[in-house]
Design a protein around this motif. Structure first.
Motif, PDB file in Angstrom:
ATOM      1  N   ASN A  16       0.840  -1.194   0.000  1.00 33.32           N
ATOM      2  CA  ASN A  16       0.000   0.000   0.000  1.00 33.32           C
ATOM      3  C   ASN A  16       0.876   1.245   0.000  1.00 33.32           C
ATOM      4  O   ASN A  16       1.858   1.317   0.731  1.00 33.32           O
ATOM      5  CB  ASN A  16      -0.884   0.036   1.255  1.00 33.32           C
ATOM      6  N   GLY A  17       0.502   2.200  -0.830  1.00 33.48           N
ATOM      7  CA  GLY A  17       1.255   3.435  -0.879  1.00 33.48           C
ATOM      8  C   GLY A  17       2.501   3.357  -1.726  1.00 33.48           C
ATOM      9  O   GLY A  17       3.287   4.307  -1.779  1.00 33.48           O
ATOM     10  N   ALA A  18       2.696   2.248  -2.416  1.00 33.12           N
ATOM     11  CA  ALA A  18       3.904   2.086  -3.231  1.00 33.12           C
ATOM     12  C   ALA A  18       3.885   2.976  -4.472  1.00 33.12           C
ATOM     13  O   ALA A  18       4.934   3.213  -5.072  1.00 33.12           O
ATOM     14  CB  ALA A  18       4.061   0.621  -3.642  1.00 33.12           C
ATOM     15  N   GLY A  19       2.692   3.430  -4.845  1.00 29.30           N
ATOM     16  CA  GLY A  19       2.588   4.290  -6.014  1.00 29.30           C
ATOM     17  C   GLY A  19       1.923   3.628  -7.218  1.00 29.30           C
ATOM     18  O   GLY A  19       1.949   4.179  -8.319  1.00 29.30           O
ATOM     19  N   LYS A  20       1.308   2.489  -7.002  1.00 32.15           N
ATOM     20  CA  LYS A  20       0.706   1.739  -8.114  1.00 32.15           C
ATOM     21  C   LYS A  20      -0.420   2.535  -8.782  1.00 32.15           C
ATOM     22  O   LYS A  20      -0.430   2.695 -10.002  1.00 32.15           O
ATOM     23  CB  LYS A  20       0.155   0.402  -7.599  1.00 32.15           C
ATOM     24  N   SER A  21      -1.365   3.004  -7.971  1.00 32.04           N
ATOM     25  CA  SER A  21      -2.496   3.739  -8.544  1.00 32.04           C
ATOM     26  C   SER A  21      -2.028   5.029  -9.214  1.00 32.04           C
ATOM     27  O   SER A  21      -2.508   5.407 -10.276  1.00 32.04           O
ATOM     28  CB  SER A  21      -3.516   4.076  -7.455  1.00 32.04           C
ATOM     29  N   THR A  22      -1.076   5.681  -8.552  1.00 23.60           N
ATOM     30  CA  THR A  22      -0.567   6.933  -9.101  1.00 23.60           C
ATOM     31  C   THR A  22       0.103   6.702 -10.452  1.00 23.60           C
ATOM     32  O   THR A  22      -0.137   7.444 -11.414  1.00 23.60           O
ATOM     33  CB  THR A  22       0.449   7.554  -8.119  1.00 23.60           C
ATOM     34  N   LEU A  23       0.905   5.667 -10.524  1.00 21.69           N
ATOM     35  CA  LEU A  23       1.574   5.357 -11.793  1.00 21.69           C
ATOM     36  C   LEU A  23       0.542   5.084 -12.881  1.00 21.69           C
ATOM     37  O   LEU A  23       0.637   5.605 -13.996  1.00 21.69           O
ATOM     38  CB  LEU A  23       2.498   4.149 -11.616  1.00 21.69           C
TER      39      LEU A  23
HETATM   40  N1  LIG Z   1      -4.176  12.851  -3.705  1.00 22.62           N
HETATM   41  C1  LIG Z   1      -3.028  12.658  -3.051  1.00 22.62           C
HETATM   42  N2  LIG Z   1      -2.394  13.673  -2.451  1.00 22.62           N
HETATM   43  C2  LIG Z   1      -1.230  13.483  -1.803  1.00 22.62           C
HETATM   44  N3  LIG Z   1      -0.592  12.318  -1.719  1.00 22.62           N
HETATM   45  C3  LIG Z   1      -1.167  11.254  -2.303  1.00 22.62           C
HETATM   46  C4  LIG Z   1      -2.412  11.367  -3.006  1.00 22.62           C
HETATM   47  N4  LIG Z   1      -2.730  10.139  -3.495  1.00 22.62           N
HETATM   48  C5  LIG Z   1      -1.735   9.311  -3.123  1.00 22.62           C
HETATM   49  N5  LIG Z   1      -0.795   9.973  -2.402  1.00 22.62           N
HETATM   50  C6  LIG Z   1       0.446   9.399  -1.858  1.00 22.62           C
HETATM   51  O1  LIG Z   1       1.201   8.881  -2.938  1.00 22.62           O
HETATM   52  C7  LIG Z   1       1.807   7.657  -2.566  1.00 22.62           C
HETATM   53  C8  LIG Z   1       1.384   6.574  -3.546  1.00 22.62           C
HETATM   54  O2  LIG Z   1       0.002   6.337  -3.408  1.00 22.62           O
HETATM   55  P1  LIG Z   1      -0.803   5.315  -4.328  1.00 22.62           P
HETATM   56  O3  LIG Z   1      -0.411   5.552  -5.738  1.00 22.62           O
HETATM   57  O4  LIG Z   1      -2.247   5.416  -3.995  1.00 22.62           O
HETATM   58  O5  LIG Z   1      -0.222   3.914  -3.853  1.00 22.62           O
HETATM   59  P2  LIG Z   1      -0.821   2.446  -4.068  1.00 22.62           P
HETATM   60  O6  LIG Z   1      -1.853   2.510  -5.135  1.00 22.62           O
HETATM   61  O7  LIG Z   1       0.377   1.630  -4.432  1.00 22.62           O
HETATM   62  O8  LIG Z   1      -1.367   2.017  -2.745  1.00 22.62           O
HETATM   63  C9  LIG Z   1       1.408   7.403  -1.126  1.00 22.62           C
HETATM   64  O9  LIG Z   1       2.453   7.870  -0.308  1.00 22.62           O
HETATM   65  C10 LIG Z   1       0.171   8.232  -0.947  1.00 22.62           C
HETATM   66  O10 LIG Z   1       0.061   8.638   0.384  1.00 22.62           O
END
Ligand SMILES: Nc1ncnc2c1ncn2[C@@H]1O[C@H](COP(=O)(O)OP(=O)(O)O)[C@@H](O)[C@H]1O
Ligand SMILES: [Mg+2]
Length: 293
Positions: free
Chosen positions: A109-116
């Motif tokens: 969790n929080g690895a950046g998967k969704s963001t990527l």
């Molecule tokens: N809208 C946001 N604003 C600030 N930080 C965010 C936001 N969304 C995600 N993050 C941060 O970016 C990092 C990656 O999140 P995310 O991509 O959701 O990870 P995963 O999908 O792997 O769980 C985490 O540290 C999370 O806290």
């Protein structure tokens, strides 16, 4: 990739070089599957994504006044006031995705998967690097937007148009979408009357009404029942059949192993490993404290 059509003036040609061994060494050192690789559909070059987080202003700097909402909103856009910190969510990820590949993305969790995934889908700006995509991308996931106050019917029409279907094509696909989503008569009710499972199934059905070149799925498979998961798998196979590329973020290593031949493992925003699914999943599992799946 480096064919002879690149017009570069200066190079002395070296036709005797054994490119095959050079390229494999650079690409994936130990082994390379005999399977023929398709053409690249997406090239991701050193991508960084940063979130700006506003707030956490010190109390008492303007203690006489309780700032108005307007002022607080205004301050957020001003660099001089308030503190801005940064979350560096994706840190220098690079890879090439090819036709017919389905690529799992795993990590804590929080690895950046969704963001990527959002950055690859063009839904999020990246602060450095580049993403080149061939064709249309579609991200299916928990965040894909439909309008909850509108009926399923209206959302199908709007969603279809947003995908680039013509009104006639939407009409032709309508029954198929309803059937695929399995929501039945609920289609004439506003979406805020749906269970979250129904909503996500409709979202998935709409998003795949037009087979995209690059299909991206974030956890979507985990929201449906077995029947729906089977349908989802069929869609993924359909995309692959049409020489598209699939990205699948999932917490379930069983799902990843069954759907993906290649896996990217992200940790703290970095690409830790990129390789055959079984190897990467096994390596990832070794880092987990318990033996959760
Ligand atoms: N809208 C946001 N604003 C600030 N930080 C965010 C936001 N969304 C995600 N993050 C941060 O970016 C990092 C990656 O999140 P995310 O991509 O959701 O990870 P995963 O999908 O792997 O769980 C985490 O540290 C999370 O806290
Ligand atoms: Mg996520």
């Amino acid at each position: 990739m480096a064919e002879t059509e690149e017009p570069r003036g200066e190079e002395p040609k070296e036709p005797e070089v054994d490119f095959s061994s050079d390229l494999t060494a650079a690409d994936r050192p130990p082994k390379r599957k005999p399977k023929r690789l398709g053409r690249p559909t997406m090239v991701v070059d050193d991508v960084h994504v940063r979130y700006r987080v506003f707030g956490a202003r010190r109390m008492g700097t303007s203690s006489q006044f309780k700032p108005s909402l307007y002022k607080r909103l205004f301050d957020r856009t001003s660099k001089a006031v308030g503190s801005v910190s940064e979350v560096h969510a994706v840190r220098g990820v690079s890879f090439v995705a090819r036709q017919g590949e389905s690529i799992g993305i795993i990590g804590r969790n929080g690895a950046g998967k969704s963001t990527l995934l959002r950055a690859l889908a063009g839904l999020m700006p990246y602060s450095e690097g580049a993403v080149y995509a061939k064709g249309q991308t579609a991200l299916l996931g928990v965040n894909a937007a439909l309008l909850p106050r509108l009926t399923g019917e209206r959302n199908i029409v709007l969603g279809g148009l947003a995908l680039g279907l013509t009104p006639a094509q939407v009409q032709a696909k309508f029954d198929e979408i309803v059937e695929f989503s399995g929501i039945g008569e609920f289609v004439s009710l506003p979406m805020n009357a749906y269970s979250s499972g129904m909503a996500s199934r409709l979202r998935f059905a709409i998003s795949t009404a037009k087979i995209p070149d690059i299909l991206m799925i974030d956890e979507a498979l985990s929201t449906g029942d077995a029947e729906f998961q089977r349908k989802s798998r069929d869609k993924i196979l359909e995309v692959k059949d049409q020489a598209g590329t699939v990205f699948l973020v999932s917490h379930s290593s069983a799902t990843v192993l069954s759907m993906c031949e290649r896996v990217l493992w992200l940790d703290a925003g970095r690409l830790v490993m990129d390789g055959p699914a079984a190897e990467v999943v096994a390596a990832y599992k070794q880092t987990l404290p318990g033996n959760r799946r």
